[in-house]
Design an enzyme around this catalytic site. Sequence first.
Site, mmCIF file in Angstrom:
data_model
loop_
_atom_site.group_PDB
_atom_site.id
_atom_site.type_symbol
_atom_site.label_atom_id
_atom_site.label_comp_id
_atom_site.label_asym_id
_atom_site.label_seq_id
_atom_site.Cartn_x
_atom_site.Cartn_y
_atom_site.Cartn_z
ATOM 1 N N VAL A 76 37.320 43.908 42.898
ATOM 2 C CA VAL A 76 37.492 45.119 43.698
ATOM 3 C C VAL A 76 38.881 45.097 44.314
ATOM 4 O O VAL A 76 39.292 44.098 44.924
ATOM 5 C CB VAL A 76 36.427 45.184 44.824
ATOM 6 C CG1 VAL A 76 36.687 46.380 45.733
ATOM 7 C CG2 VAL A 76 35.028 45.262 44.230
ATOM 8 N N ALA A 121 41.829 42.687 48.189
ATOM 9 C CA ALA A 121 41.056 42.676 46.950
ATOM 10 C C ALA A 121 40.049 41.530 47.038
ATOM 11 O O ALA A 121 40.115 40.696 47.962
ATOM 12 C CB ALA A 121 41.979 42.486 45.749
ATOM 13 N N LYS A 122 39.136 41.468 46.128
ATOM 14 C CA LYS A 122 38.195 40.342 46.072
ATOM 15 C C LYS A 122 37.509 40.357 44.720
ATOM 16 O O LYS A 122 37.412 41.404 44.074
ATOM 17 C CB LYS A 122 37.137 40.472 47.175
ATOM 18 C CG LYS A 122 36.502 39.152 47.554
ATOM 19 C CD LYS A 122 37.374 38.353 48.495
ATOM 20 C CE LYS A 122 36.750 37.016 48.845
ATOM 21 N NZ LYS A 122 37.489 36.358 49.935
ATOM 22 N N GLY A 123 37.037 39.190 44.304
ATOM 23 C CA GLY A 123 36.321 39.098 43.039
ATOM 24 C C GLY A 123 35.117 38.198 43.171
ATOM 25 O O GLY A 123 35.014 37.399 44.115
ATOM 26 N N ASP A 162 37.593 30.991 46.725
ATOM 27 C CA ASP A 162 36.617 31.375 47.746
ATOM 28 C C ASP A 162 35.393 30.495 47.507
ATOM 29 O O ASP A 162 35.510 29.421 46.912
ATOM 30 C CB ASP A 162 36.319 32.885 47.644
ATOM 31 C CG ASP A 162 35.585 33.399 48.875
ATOM 32 O OD1 ASP A 162 36.217 33.525 49.935
ATOM 33 O OD2 ASP A 162 34.376 33.664 48.795
#
Length: 465
Positions: A76, A121-123, A162
């Site tokens: 995202v 952002a992040k995944g 993460d």
Amino acid sequence: MQTPHVPTAVSSPAASVEDLNPYHIARQQFDRAVAYLPKLKGGLIEFLKTPVRTITVSFPIELEDGTVRTFTGFRVLHSQIRGPGKGGIRYHPDVTVDEVQALAQWMTWKCALLDVPFGGAKGGVVCNPKQLGKSELRKITRRYIADLGSNIGPHTDIPAPDLYTDEQTMAWIYDTYHIMHPGENNLPVVTGKPLTIGGSLGRKEATARGCLFAVERYLEHGLVPSLNSLIGARVVIQGFGNAGGIAARLFQEQGAKIIGISDSQGAIHAPGGIAWEAAQQFKAQQGTVVGLPDTTTLTNEALLELDCDILIPAAMENQIHSQNAARIQARLICEAANGPTTTAADRILAERGIPVIPDILANAGGVTVSYFEWVQNIENEQWDLEEVNTKLRVKMRRGVDAVLDRWRLLNVGSDGTGAMTDADSSSATPTSASTPAQPVDLRTAALVVAIERVAEVTLRRGIWP
Ligand code: NAD
């Protein structure tokens, strides 16, 4: 349609009455802060709280036993207004698109608050890393990154570690991206890499060290009665991985006493203190801290309710919620994890006068040193550890000061019951009747600063076309 994300650690059935969807919580937090930004253009509000792009990928992997399983991953991008998207990738069975969207949004605010020139952002990949071998994790990583293709890049969207991903994962990400984009300096495409592959000194400890700097600065402001330094402070930490395990070491080194720690298997307590080295060694041998000699075993829920000076949630979202917030005994909470406190819990803690250094400030050390790593990669440089830590300290202290300045301003005229007067800042008066009837908390103040900064850049750049 997404089902609400309810992490397994929240075992209380009553807690499920509360909306624990992290994306809903992120939007509630945003709405609460925006009420203090009356000059924000109406049409901008929806843009600022909505991700600009959400990618879902599905791919098959051949497992070590020869079977084939399909995995789903998300990436995202919430905002690129202040710079390329930036945010970690997590591997966990409970990953949902809503969770990743929330985490991406929090990254935008975090970078703005620390004045790091990135967006958010992040995944995440839905998988259970504890049940996968190294070669399976490598295949998942390579396939996920290959399927994202050029949607990530050194100047567009930059991943990092993460939950349950580490520098090995980052090395695979770099390698995969480099194979797909040969002949370029691709080191800045991902941060949190091993030192031998363009990683930065101090990155591994950065999230925990950032927490330490944030707490030290907060205490220097004298906002916790009779707790002006870490010497002798009783600290409880939930989670014993990158953020929590290293926080235990760093807080102990500064004279704090770690009286409780936990991991996904359970929690341990020792009022006289737990030596970080012993816990680390025990976990390396046994796979958990539970059972460490001279400690009492507790549940993760009981750990959070221990009498202590500083509580550091460093594991998952939604750990402090409507059903346990009234029983939290800490005098200060420092959110190393993202989203550990629900909206209802925020309200209860504020009413009880327990300050929460919010995630977007407390754990921003990770992305700050990720930014330093990115700069070093672009310049083909390696800074020494002292330089990294000194720069990090400056940024964290500035972040804390900016939040406290705004928090004080927003609370001018608050009589403690939430009745706000026309204070000397126009933004001190909430614009919405839905504003909670209580003093403004640190999370709201931090978000006000961050949202204001992103909005300002959006307007300065000019709405295109
Ligand atoms: P990690 O995988 O290194 O460690 C996670 C730890 O939490 C492990 O000890 C695990 O056993 C424990 N844990 C997992 N589920 C738990 C549960 N239900 N109850 C109690 N403990 C549990 O992950 P990390 O990188 O330390 O990330 C932890 C949190 O910090 C996440 O919220 C992450 O988003 C946040 N964070 C991490 C970084 C970073 O640089 N690694 C940066 C900012 C924020």
